[in-house]
Design an enzyme around this catalytic site. Sequence first.
Site, PDB file in Angstrom:
ATOM      1  N   GLU A   1     -66.334  43.942  56.860  1.00 53.88           N
ATOM      2  CA  GLU A   1     -67.193  42.919  57.473  1.00 53.88           C
ATOM      3  C   GLU A   1     -68.573  42.810  56.827  1.00 53.88           C
ATOM      4  OE1 GLU A   1     -65.187  44.895  59.150  1.00 53.88           O
ATOM      5  OE2 GLU A   1     -64.193  43.802  60.754  1.00 53.88           O
TER       6      GLU A   1
ATOM      7  N   GLY B   1     -60.490  43.461  61.758  1.00 49.70           N
ATOM      8  CA  GLY B   1     -59.993  43.271  63.119  1.00 49.70           C
ATOM      9  C   GLY B   1     -58.694  44.015  63.399  1.00 49.70           C
TER      10      GLY B   1
ATOM     11  N   GLU C   1     -59.835  47.241  64.371  1.00 53.73           N
ATOM     12  CA  GLU C   1     -60.445  47.126  65.704  1.00 53.73           C
ATOM     13  C   GLU C   1     -59.376  47.074  66.793  1.00 53.73           C
ATOM     14  OE1 GLU C   1     -64.399  45.061  65.904  1.00 53.73           O
ATOM     15  OE2 GLU C   1     -63.461  43.891  64.318  1.00 53.73           O
TER      16      GLU C   1
ATOM     17  N   ALA D   1     -59.369  39.790  60.438  1.00 51.62           N
ATOM     18  CA  ALA D   1     -59.617  38.406  60.867  1.00 51.62           C
ATOM     19  C   ALA D   1     -59.131  37.443  59.799  1.00 51.62           C
ATOM     20  CB  ALA D   1     -61.104  38.206  61.095  1.00 51.62           C
TER      21      ALA D   1
HETATM   22  N1  COA Z   1     -57.033  36.128  56.337  1.00 58.16           N
HETATM   23  C1  COA Z   1     -56.251  35.095  55.941  1.00 58.16           C
HETATM   24  N2  COA Z   1     -55.265  35.244  55.020  1.00 58.16           N
HETATM   25  C2  COA Z   1     -55.057  36.485  54.519  1.00 58.16           C
HETATM   26  C3  COA Z   1     -55.826  37.585  54.899  1.00 58.16           C
HETATM   27  C4  COA Z   1     -56.860  37.374  55.860  1.00 58.16           C
HETATM   28  N3  COA Z   1     -57.621  38.381  56.296  1.00 58.16           N
HETATM   29  N4  COA Z   1     -55.400  38.672  54.231  1.00 58.16           N
HETATM   30  C5  COA Z   1     -54.383  38.250  53.466  1.00 58.16           C
HETATM   31  N5  COA Z   1     -54.172  36.939  53.627  1.00 58.16           N
HETATM   32  C6  COA Z   1     -53.155  36.098  52.985  1.00 58.16           C
HETATM   33  C7  COA Z   1     -53.493  35.807  51.545  1.00 58.16           C
HETATM   34  O1  COA Z   1     -54.388  34.696  51.462  1.00 58.16           O
HETATM   35  C8  COA Z   1     -52.121  35.502  50.990  1.00 58.16           C
HETATM   36  O2  COA Z   1     -51.750  34.214  51.400  1.00 58.16           O
HETATM   37  P1  COA Z   1     -51.048  33.206  50.329  1.00 58.16           P
HETATM   38  O3  COA Z   1     -49.805  33.938  49.882  1.00 58.16           O
HETATM   39  O4  COA Z   1     -50.768  31.979  51.128  1.00 58.16           O
HETATM   40  O5  COA Z   1     -52.028  33.047  49.214  1.00 58.16           O
HETATM   41  C9  COA Z   1     -51.241  36.479  51.735  1.00 58.16           C
HETATM   42  O6  COA Z   1     -51.939  36.839  52.924  1.00 58.16           O
HETATM   43  C10 COA Z   1     -50.945  37.742  50.986  1.00 58.16           C
HETATM   44  O7  COA Z   1     -52.177  38.323  50.583  1.00 58.16           O
HETATM   45  P2  COA Z   1     -52.500  38.699  49.051  1.00 58.16           P
HETATM   46  O8  COA Z   1     -53.981  38.641  48.873  1.00 58.16           O
HETATM   47  O9  COA Z   1     -51.660  37.877  48.127  1.00 58.16           O
HETATM   48  O10 COA Z   1     -51.959  40.194  49.022  1.00 58.16           O
HETATM   49  P3  COA Z   1     -52.543  41.393  48.134  1.00 58.16           P
HETATM   50  O11 COA Z   1     -51.635  42.537  48.346  1.00 58.16           O
HETATM   51  O12 COA Z   1     -52.795  40.936  46.744  1.00 58.16           O
HETATM   52  O13 COA Z   1     -53.976  41.727  48.770  1.00 58.16           O
HETATM   53  C11 COA Z   1     -55.501  42.243  50.578  1.00 58.16           C
HETATM   54  C12 COA Z   1     -54.038  42.215  50.090  1.00 58.16           C
HETATM   55  C13 COA Z   1     -55.455  42.639  52.049  1.00 58.16           C
HETATM   56  C14 COA Z   1     -56.306  43.284  49.773  1.00 58.16           C
HETATM   57  C15 COA Z   1     -56.148  40.846  50.389  1.00 58.16           C
HETATM   58  O14 COA Z   1     -55.261  39.879  50.924  1.00 58.16           O
HETATM   59  C16 COA Z   1     -57.464  40.705  51.094  1.00 58.16           C
HETATM   60  O15 COA Z   1     -58.470  41.185  50.592  1.00 58.16           O
HETATM   61  N6  COA Z   1     -57.478  40.047  52.266  1.00 58.16           N
HETATM   62  C17 COA Z   1     -58.688  39.775  53.012  1.00 58.16           C
HETATM   63  C18 COA Z   1     -59.067  40.986  53.835  1.00 58.16           C
HETATM   64  C19 COA Z   1     -60.285  40.679  54.655  1.00 58.16           C
HETATM   65  O16 COA Z   1     -61.356  40.447  54.150  1.00 58.16           O
HETATM   66  N7  COA Z   1     -60.103  40.667  55.990  1.00 58.16           N
HETATM   67  C20 COA Z   1     -61.146  40.245  56.881  1.00 58.16           C
HETATM   68  C21 COA Z   1     -61.650  41.415  57.637  1.00 58.16           C
HETATM   69  S1  COA Z   1     -63.034  40.969  58.638  1.00 58.16           S
END
Ligand code: COA
Length: 246
Positions: free
Chosen positions: A136, A113, A116, A68
């Site tokens: 989550e 998601g 999911e 999400a």
């Molecule tokens: N929602 C919105 N934006 C997201 C995202 C999410 N779930 N996951 C990644 N992004 C965005 C980041 O904000 C970043 O954007 P930016 O370049 O404009 O700052 C871009 O995608 C790249 O992500 P980044 O965090 O730089 O990559 P990474 O390899 O260092 O880390 C993750 C990857 C997936 C570990 C990390 O992005 C993360 O923890 N994301 C959130 C995951 C999450 O909690 N999802 C919700 C599930 S309910």
Amino acid sequence: MSAAATEAAVHVERHGGLAVVTLNRPAKLNALSSALEQALLDALATPEVGGADAIVFTGEGRAFCAGADVAEVTSLDAEAIAAYYRGSGRVYEAVAALGTPTVSAIHGYCLGGGLELALATDIRIADDTAVFVLPEVDLGIVPSSGGLTRLVRMLGTARARELILLGSKVDAETAHRLGLLTEVVPPGEARERALAVADTLAGKPALAVAVAKQAIDAVAESSNAAALLIERLAYGMLNQTGSASR
Ligand code: COA
């Protein structure tokens, strides 16, 4: 069109009878904003997808889907949550309800998601770069796009507790061993293998596949007697349609 709607896109292409539906928001690791979910719903309604014999779901860039859109996940009141599930949030059930066979081709992050969505498809193929997490609970919520229910029914409550409560990071081999995945392939090969599996599914009698999909879902929540009846009614109906001789 809003900026978010312009940015969030789903790409659809046909390979013969197969449709490939690609989450195309790579700069945000295909995070499922409501605009992206709506684009996915819209994609399901296109003739390219509606007329396909099998559908592959995949993600552009370095991730299948990071879940999400955390920028959108705020504390919603009950009315907003209900409206969400009448709107773009119904896409997960729309995928699950497709009569057409579906295959997920997964690489990189497959979070929340994103997992999911993959769970709503029939077959999941991942390359060994794939990482699965349900974050989550750590965010103060629970998987609620059908994933909690599907995970319990697919893996049982013990495994579901492990993945949902601990939010453990699971690699592709572990996910395969747990029963989350159909197959693990070398890096970069998930899409190609998913297309091959989708092609196999597309070659099968379409009505039998569609009825089998519905029967599998229905028996999973039925008594033994009702489940046996579903099997036999499905068989009887398919026999009468001539599906068995195709
Ligand atoms: N929602 C919105 N934006 C997201 C995202 C999410 N779930 N996951 C990644 N992004 C965005 C980041 O904000 C970043 O954007 P930016 O370049 O404009 O700052 C871009 O995608 C790249 O992500 P980044 O965090 O730089 O990559 P990474 O390899 O260092 O880390 C993750 C990857 C997936 C570990 C990390 O992005 C993360 O923890 N994301 C959130 C995951 C999450 O909690 N999802 C919700 C599930 S309910």
